[in-house]
Design an enzyme around this catalytic site. Sequence first.
Site, short mmCIF file in Angstrom:
data_model
loop_
_atom_site.label_atom_id
_atom_site.label_comp_id
_atom_site.label_asym_id
_atom_site.label_seq_id
_atom_site.Cartn_x
_atom_site.Cartn_y
_atom_site.Cartn_z
N HIS A 102 15.32 1.02 -5.76
CA HIS A 102 14.28 1.71 -4.99
C HIS A 102 13.69 0.75 -3.96
O HIS A 102 13.49 -0.43 -4.24
CB HIS A 102 13.18 2.28 -5.89
CG HIS A 102 12.60 1.30 -6.85
ND1 HIS A 102 13.23 0.94 -8.02
CD2 HIS A 102 11.44 0.59 -6.82
CE1 HIS A 102 12.48 0.06 -8.68
NE2 HIS A 102 11.40 -0.19 -7.96
N HIS A 104 10.32 0.23 -1.91
CA HIS A 104 8.92 0.62 -1.73
C HIS A 104 8.63 0.66 -0.23
O HIS A 104 9.07 -0.22 0.52
CB HIS A 104 7.98 -0.44 -2.33
CG HIS A 104 8.07 -0.59 -3.81
ND1 HIS A 104 7.19 0.01 -4.67
CD2 HIS A 104 8.93 -1.29 -4.59
CE1 HIS A 104 7.49 -0.33 -5.92
NE2 HIS A 104 8.55 -1.11 -5.90
P1 5GP Z 1 9.27 -1.84 -9.50
O1 5GP Z 1 8.23 -2.69 -10.17
O2 5GP Z 1 10.42 -1.54 -10.41
O3 5GP Z 1 9.68 -2.36 -8.16
O4 5GP Z 1 8.53 -0.49 -9.15
C1 5GP Z 1 8.60 0.69 -9.92
C2 5GP Z 1 7.63 1.66 -9.29
O5 5GP Z 1 7.85 2.92 -9.86
C3 5GP Z 1 6.16 1.28 -9.54
O6 5GP Z 1 5.50 1.15 -8.29
C4 5GP Z 1 5.64 2.47 -10.34
O7 5GP Z 1 4.34 2.81 -10.00
C5 5GP Z 1 6.62 3.58 -10.02
N1 5GP Z 1 6.78 4.56 -11.08
C6 5GP Z 1 6.92 4.30 -12.39
N2 5GP Z 1 7.09 5.45 -13.08
C7 5GP Z 1 7.08 6.45 -12.16
C8 5GP Z 1 7.21 7.87 -12.25
O8 5GP Z 1 7.39 8.44 -13.32
N3 5GP Z 1 7.13 8.58 -11.11
C9 5GP Z 1 6.93 7.97 -9.91
N4 5GP Z 1 6.84 8.75 -8.84
N5 5GP Z 1 6.81 6.64 -9.78
C10 5GP Z 1 6.89 5.88 -10.89
#
Ligand code: 5GP
Length: 143
Positions: A102, A104
């Site tokens: 993903h 951001h």
């Molecule tokens: P990472 O730390 O892996 O780069 O970011 C994961 C992102 O996914 C975080 O910003 C978190 O808020 C988001 N996230 C986690 N669970 C969910 C979910 O169930 N739905 C959505 N829309 N975002 C999520």
Amino acid sequence: MSQSSDCIFCKIVKGEIPASVVFEDEHVMAFMDIFPIAEGHILLIPKDHYTNMLDIDLELLPHLARRLALLTRQVDKAFNVGGVMNIAANGAGAGQEIPHLHFHVIPRGRDANYGFRFPPGYREEMAPREKLESIAKKIQEAA
Ligand code: 5GP
Ligand code: ZN
């Protein structure tokens, strides 16, 4: 389409859990982050399950990158706070919590208390040229 059964983002793709979708086509999806760092924080994912940039199909990447640029422009226009960050963490060591690639997309103004930060004092000494050259070579050799 290949999804992973215990992946939360694959569940969003399959419609098994809800998300506020900003954009969707055959290959990619963008939706609002459920814990937004700032208003307008979205996530762009490939619909197929790839862990991160270490295993993403390179054929899909131009499509994903184009959409990343278009969404970044939309977020910039919609929030107009002076900047937009694009962040992808590849691996737990880099802070990746959800192992489905993903990007951001996060609006950021100059005074924001969040963002990509370098350690204090990191500009005190420039790296020696020979060291930079040997590290550049090490990366080239890993192609
Ligand atoms: P990472 O730390 O892996 O780069 O970011 C994961 C992102 O996914 C975080 O910003 C978190 O808020 C988001 N996230 C986690 N669970 C969910 C979910 O169930 N739905 C959505 N829309 N975002 C999520
Ligand atoms: Zn997944």
